[in-house]
Enzyme design. Structure first.
Site, short mmCIF file in Angstrom:
data_model
loop_
_atom_site.label_atom_id
_atom_site.label_comp_id
_atom_site.label_asym_id
_atom_site.label_seq_id
_atom_site.Cartn_x
_atom_site.Cartn_y
_atom_site.Cartn_z
N GLY B 8 0.82 -1.21 0.00
CA GLY B 8 0.00 0.00 0.00
C GLY B 8 0.85 1.25 0.00
O GLY B 8 1.63 1.48 0.93
N PHE B 9 0.70 2.07 -1.06
CA PHE B 9 1.52 3.28 -1.18
C PHE B 9 0.64 4.51 -0.96
O PHE B 9 0.74 5.51 -1.67
CB PHE B 9 2.20 3.30 -2.55
CG PHE B 9 3.39 4.22 -2.63
CD1 PHE B 9 4.43 4.13 -1.72
CD2 PHE B 9 3.47 5.18 -3.64
CE1 PHE B 9 5.52 4.98 -1.79
CE2 PHE B 9 4.57 6.03 -3.73
CZ PHE B 9 5.59 5.94 -2.81
N GLY B 13 1.91 4.20 3.89
CA GLY B 13 2.90 3.46 3.12
C GLY B 13 3.98 4.36 2.54
O GLY B 13 5.17 4.04 2.59
N GLY B 129 -1.00 6.33 16.96
CA GLY B 129 -0.07 6.78 15.93
C GLY B 129 1.36 6.47 16.30
O GLY B 129 1.73 5.31 16.51
N LYS B 200 -9.28 0.93 18.94
CA LYS B 200 -8.02 1.11 19.66
C LYS B 200 -8.15 0.61 21.11
O LYS B 200 -7.21 0.02 21.65
CB LYS B 200 -7.61 2.58 19.62
CG LYS B 200 -7.23 3.00 18.19
CD LYS B 200 -7.14 4.50 18.04
CE LYS B 200 -6.67 4.89 16.63
NZ LYS B 200 -6.78 6.35 16.40
#
Lengths: 395, 395
Positions: B8-9, B13, B129, B200
């Site tokens: 995944g870019f 990514g 994060g 989360k």
């Protein structure tokens, strides 16, 4: 099952024994096998202690027992503790320590020794008490070029500064109260003069930048000279006085490590770290900024960190965890007096005189002037102004 | 040298590719060997990208290349990403992911698969994060019986709540501004309704208490119903409204996981976590309380966490790091409606009526009443009062 030992049955050592015992079940689950406390080394007797059966006065019992794989060093100081730790590492035993003096003065040497004998030497408890810092810096943030680590690293001085602000107490009164509360030692010099924070900065700097910083390479200023006027000047600019230990990369790529009382603005998370708590800001080129907060000292929080290290050692009994740094590189160190920083200058001079000498400034209470542009301490000292105090501002 | 790949870019990514490239030297030093990016998988073309040479459209290139040891999964979602990750783990490749949906819904299954194939499955970036949480919970705090993990886990909703307080903005206006700033998605439901925070909490709960919590076992309330009156009631008691995700051990030893807007007092470090930042409080029986603060989202902070995981995987290529948890245990879960907590009740009833129904209380602005004693939400809902809002207070 893994057998372990504790050196020193003082505050931290007895905390480690308590955590290993009280949290035995959760530890076995996390570590993957039972962790059993086989020995506690101390010169004293502890009649009636629940750990009497584990007590020994003979270090050789531990050193020569092949069943003991991991040892917690909780003696402190860098004489007998250092001798014992060297022997343990050389004998192939993993060591976890809370001993900041030993790590700050012999960390490189001990990490090399650990590497040579394929064992772990961990010291999470040596900085920030129970706050996780060692693994976050070594691993979680490994993808970053670290640019700065700055922290409130000494709970005693932070308590004193909080009391001075909250109750308008004088330094001496606040120190006496800290002693009465058991936060400050009878001889509070190591805390008040910044030596304790200095040792912790040395360790953080080595973790962040990869080479040892011995305490004499970290210029250190304590809080004994902080007055009510300092506190008032900070408050009038919406800031607080905090003793910060800092290590950072300069624009020239050198490392600058120092300890000094700073003015900290309310926009920083460190502004909100009060009383005996510690807080550490880590900055890197990918993370931006992260902050870690928690109890910087105390029996059980410190023991929490030592035991976390022991679990990591159990996980890495045969394949040690990668952790090392190079020896000191004095030519890679920069002088904090030459570092451009925002400053508050306290002086009996007028605003016009301050601006004539140091450029645009804003007048604060307590004879304080907040300089508009970053300036070096050297330039301020050489300005010819009659200086009462020179305080960098943390940004 | 270790060869790695990225799936995944997109935002994360491309951040991982950037961090691996820009920080190559420091990564090689930390990891002990060079980390070289061999493939980036994406369905799209990226003409002119500096990573064009690494791009492939064929997953099999990565899966079947024995040189690729570690893969960063940055596709997101739990369909194609899940299929790819299962195949990679089964093929003996280590995986680091930022994908909270996949971990919250399939974490146990994937950890089992990783264990069976003696590889690592890491997911630091899935919660908070760039903030280090996974290793502190798994290792640094392993000596603790964890009692609670509570956090501001979603930057978008925290930004909206901060704007409502600071600028007196209505919820809709603050949401539109968050969208204009790029913090909130066009379809903000996952953030605003609390689903993102819920996922989360599920992951944090599993790390803290050792068994999986699927999202449907975590009652979730978002912030769409928060009004200016809520914000005013909180402010008049020296508190702020924050969306908290919580998981804690009840007095009966059960686990209670939930997401709800809370009133947070200024004495909590979470009070000072504003804007798009995240903060997580961890409580344990040795550490007491620690708090971790940092950027909860964003390209480079998230990439920082993914790359930290990749370094840990490189350290543990042959001997995997111990990390697992049991499957769900619904009978070990408690209903947050039955949990005694401090509460603020907002109602058009009078103080006398509130006290008659729920005991001693203190009147706040915005029709708010702070109950003096911990109460269950169930008792409040059944009190017969005409309720405008029921908000737990974080303590």
């Amino acid at each position: 099952m893994v057998q372990v030992a504790i050196l020193g049955f003082g505050t931290v050592g007895s905390g480690v024994a308590e955590v290993l015992t009280q949290n035995r079940a959760v530890l076995a689950e996390k570590a993957g096998e039972e962790i059993r406390l086989k020995y506690i080394l101390d010169t004293r007797e502890f009649p009636g202690s629940p750990f009497e059966a584990q007590l020994t006065h003979n270090f050789e019992d531990i050193l020569n027992d092949p069943e003991v794989k991991v040892v917690a060093e909780c003696i402190g100081g860098a004489t007998i503790a250092l001798e014992f730790v060297k022997k343990l590492l050389a004998a192939g035993k993993h060591v976890a320590t809370s001993n900041k003096e030993m790590v700050a003065t012999h960390g490189h040497e001990l990490l090399e020794l650990a590497k040579a004998h394929n064992v772990n030497f961990f010291f999470e408890a040596s900085v920030g008490g129970g706050i996780p810092l060692l693994r976050p810096l070594a691993c979680d943030l490994a993808g970053n070029q670290i640019t700065e680590v700055t922290g409130i690293l000494n709970g005693t001085t932070n308590y004193i500064l909080s009391e001075m602000l909250d109750k308008g107490a004088a330094f001496d009164t606040a120190l006496q109260e800290a002693q009465a509360m058991g936060y400050a030692e009878r001889n509070p010099a190591a805390d008040v003069e910044g030596l304790d924070a200095c040792r912790k900065v040395c360790i953080l700097s080595a973790l962040a930048f990869g080479f040892h910083v011995y305490p004499d390479l970290c210029p250190t200023q304590g809080i004994a000279a902080i007055t009510g006027d300092d506190v008032a000047a900070a408050a009038s600019a919406g800031m607080k006085v905090k003793l910060l230990g800092r290590t950072l990369k300069t624009a020239e790529g050198k490392v600058c490590a120092f300890v000094a009382p700073h003015f900290v603005p309310a926009s920083s998370q460190l502004y909100h770290v009060d009383g005996v708590f510690n807080g550490v800001v880590i900055r890197g080129n990918a993370i931006g900024e992260a902050m870690f907060y928690g109890p910087g000292a105390g029996k059980l929080p410190t023991a929490s960190a030592v035991v976390g290290d022991m679990v990591d050692a159990v996980w890495h009994l045969s394949q040690r965890r990668r952790l090392d740094w190079a020896d000191a590189q004095p030519d890679q160190m920069a002088d904090p007096w030459e570092l451009p920083l925002p400053y508050v200058v306290r002086t009996t001079a007028s605003l016009a005189e301050v601006e004539a000498a140091l450029g645009q400034a804003k007048a604060l209470d307590g004879n304080g002037y907040l300089l508009a542009a970053p300036t070096t301490r050297r330039a301020i000292e050489q300005s010819g102004l009659a200086l009462l105090a020179v305080r960098p501002v943390f940004q």
